[in-house]
Design a protein around this motif. Structure first.
Motif: not given
Length: 269
Positions: A20-27, A29-33, A235-244
């Motif tokens: 959950s924490l990893v997902h939130e961190g990626l999210r 990062k996606v927002v900032k990206s 795109q890389m962050l979104e793919q990583e977020l989708a995979s988590t």
């Protein structure tokens, strides 16, 4: 660690994070990206607008330079043509003055001959008169010749006076023409100098605009590269977020099944 120690000291039940924490961190990062990508697009638009503005200025400067070069060539051609015309006018004036001077010299030569002839007739007349009545006929003839010569000399003197006046007028006209031609040529040279200076300044402006255009294009290429890199990171962050994905802690019995659409078989129709 501090939050975990604080929760432990207060005997609280907390989640250690995990997926959950990893997902939130990626999210986050996606927002900032996405924000960075948006800002990159804006910077790219600004760079493109700058390129277009500088290109318009460069094209305007090039058109102005062409106009100034055309004016400079025209003024130089006008100066060259004026020099040719001025030389022709001065040559014609010189020929005219030489012709008038030759006429004056010719008339003076005729007058000298007539003066010499008059002196000879006068001497002959004095010689005849010394003979007395025996040479009366010769006296009449010599007197008539003397009078004719005097009349011819007066006519030649009047003609010489008119020729001298005409020669003097031609010389004065030549002086005035040379002065007028000098002033007009000076004005033409001034126009050529002004057009040359304007052309030099426009060349400098064109060079400056060309330098600005090259800088603007480099800035546009840099902004495009940055924007593309930011898009790839997004795109890389979104793919990583989708995979988590977020884990689902609900019991399987509590998860409603997805409704299925009725099949369109021939038996059910």
């Amino acid at each position: 660690h501090k939050a975990r120690a604080l929760a432990k000291s207060k005997r609280l039940l907390v989640d250690s994070g995990g997926i959950s924490l990893v997902h939130e961190g990626l999210r986050q990062k996606v927002v900032k990206s996405k924000m960075r990508v948006l800002e990159g697009h804006r910077a790219l638009r600004r760079a493109r607008r700058k390129v277009l503005d500088v290109q318009r200025l460069s094209e305007w400067a090039a058109a102005e330079l062409d106009a100034e070069v055309k004016k400079l060539n025209e003024s130089r051609g006008e100066l060259d043509g004026y020099d040719v015309k001025a030389n022709r006018w001065l040559t014609e004036s010189k020929v005219e003055i030489e012709a008038l001077h030759a006429e004056v010299d010719k008339t003076k030569k005729v007058l000298r001959g007539q003066r010499k002839a008059l002196q000879q007739v006068d001497e002959r007349l004095a010689e005849i008169r010394s003979k007395g009545w025996m040479a009366a006929g010769e006296v009449v003839t010599a007197t008539r010749a003397y009078r004719r010569l005097r009349y011819t000399m007066r006519t030649q003197r009047r003609e010489l006076k008119a020729q001298k006046a005409k020669l003097r007028q031609a010389r004065e006209s030549r002086i005035m023409m040379r002065r007028s031609l000098r002033e007009e040529r000076r004005s033409l040279i001034k126009a050529v100098t002004e057009h040359s200076e304007s052309t030099r300044q426009m060349r400098e402006h064109c060079q400056l605009y060309q330098d600005d255009l090259r800088k603007a294009k480099r800035g546009y290429r840099h902004a495009a590269a940055v924007s593309q890199a930011q898009e790839r990171v997004q795109q890389m962050l979104e793919q990583e977020l989708a995979s988590t994905p977020l884990p689902d802690f609900r019991p399987k019995d509590a998860i409603p099944e997805a409704p299925t659409e009725p099949s369109l078989d021939s038996d059910t129709i």
